[in-house]
Design a protein around this motif. Sequence first.
Motif, PDB file in Angstrom:
ATOM      1  N   GLU A  34       0.844  -1.204   0.000  1.00 18.09           N
ATOM      2  CA  GLU A  34       0.000   0.000   0.000  1.00 18.09           C
ATOM      3  C   GLU A  34       0.878   1.252   0.000  1.00 18.09           C
ATOM      4  O   GLU A  34       1.954   1.269   0.581  1.00 18.09           O
ATOM      5  N   THR A  35       0.404   2.279  -0.648  1.00 17.97           N
ATOM      6  CA  THR A  35       1.097   3.566  -0.664  1.00 17.97           C
ATOM      7  C   THR A  35       0.063   4.691  -0.667  1.00 17.97           C
ATOM      8  O   THR A  35      -1.128   4.444  -0.851  1.00 17.97           O
ATOM      9  N   ILE A  36       0.542   5.889  -0.491  1.00 13.44           N
ATOM     10  CA  ILE A  36      -0.291   7.078  -0.618  1.00 13.44           C
ATOM     11  C   ILE A  36       0.241   7.854  -1.807  1.00 13.44           C
ATOM     12  O   ILE A  36       1.434   8.164  -1.879  1.00 13.44           O
ATOM     13  N   GLY A  37      -0.623   8.158  -2.748  1.00 14.98           N
ATOM     14  CA  GLY A  37      -0.232   8.940  -3.915  1.00 14.98           C
ATOM     15  C   GLY A  37       0.023  10.386  -3.530  1.00 14.98           C
ATOM     16  O   GLY A  37      -0.439  10.862  -2.490  1.00 14.98           O
ATOM     17  N   ILE A  38       0.723  11.095  -4.392  1.00 16.09           N
ATOM     18  CA  ILE A  38       1.086  12.476  -4.088  1.00 16.09           C
ATOM     19  C   ILE A  38      -0.153  13.363  -3.979  1.00 16.09           C
ATOM     20  O   ILE A  38      -0.211  14.244  -3.123  1.00 16.09           O
ATOM     21  N   ASP A  87      -3.544  16.568  -0.421  1.00 20.06           N
ATOM     22  CA  ASP A  87      -4.876  16.826   0.138  1.00 20.06           C
ATOM     23  C   ASP A  87      -4.894  16.565   1.648  1.00 20.06           C
ATOM     24  O   ASP A  87      -5.496  17.314   2.405  1.00 20.06           O
ATOM     25  N   GLY A  88      -4.223  15.501   2.084  1.00 17.03           N
ATOM     26  CA  GLY A  88      -4.144  15.189   3.511  1.00 17.03           C
ATOM     27  C   GLY A  88      -3.395  16.260   4.287  1.00 17.03           C
ATOM     28  O   GLY A  88      -3.800  16.653   5.386  1.00 17.03           O
ATOM     29  N   LEU A  89      -2.305  16.744   3.713  1.00 18.08           N
ATOM     30  CA  LEU A  89      -1.535  17.816   4.355  1.00 18.08           C
ATOM     31  C   LEU A  89      -2.357  19.097   4.433  1.00 18.08           C
ATOM     32  O   LEU A  89      -2.344  19.788   5.451  1.00 18.08           O
ATOM     33  N   ALA A  90      -3.083  19.408   3.370  1.00 20.46           N
ATOM     34  CA  ALA A  90      -3.901  20.620   3.341  1.00 20.46           C
ATOM     35  C   ALA A  90      -5.020  20.567   4.377  1.00 20.46           C
ATOM     36  O   ALA A  90      -5.447  21.600   4.884  1.00 20.46           O
ATOM     37  N   ALA A  91      -5.481  19.365   4.699  1.00 16.65           N
ATOM     38  CA  ALA A  91      -6.586  19.202   5.652  1.00 16.65           C
ATOM     39  C   ALA A  91      -6.134  19.273   7.110  1.00 16.65           C
ATOM     40  O   ALA A  91      -6.974  19.318   8.011  1.00 16.65           O
ATOM     41  N   LEU A  92      -4.830  19.296   7.353  1.00 20.10           N
ATOM     42  CA  LEU A  92      -4.331  19.361   8.724  1.00 20.10           C
ATOM     43  C   LEU A  92      -4.686  20.711   9.353  1.00 20.10           C
ATOM     44  O   LEU A  92      -4.768  21.721   8.650  1.00 20.10           O
TER      45      LEU A  92
END
Length: 121
Positions: free
Chosen positions: A84-88, A93-98
């Motif tokens: 499993e990986t997380i795409g860029i 999007d995950g960083l922006a939601a922090l």
Amino acid sequence: MSRLARYALLPLIALAAPASAAMTVGTFVQRANALRDMGFAAMLAPDFQVLKEEARVAKQQVRAESAARQRAGKKPIACVPEGETIGIEEMIDGLAALPAADQRRPLKDGYAKVIARRFPC
């Protein structure tokens, strides 16, 4: 060198900061979104390689920290299933939601929070 010339060079000095300067989450997201807006032309922008290297270093730091935690018998940062990986795009999007407080932290810390949310133990 004149005072005016020194002030003119300040933006260039800031852009030349090495990857080890620990870019913040907010700065990374801002610059990554600017590249997103460029479409395919982003790959030709100088910032593309800078952000790619920042992401690589952050990922490497999180992996090293996670390995050290495991060696110390502590809970890992995240439990990423094999393969499993997380795409860029998902990472940005995950960083922006922090939260705002996390936006001021080093990219490595934001990266760790995103993968911990995506792959909790």
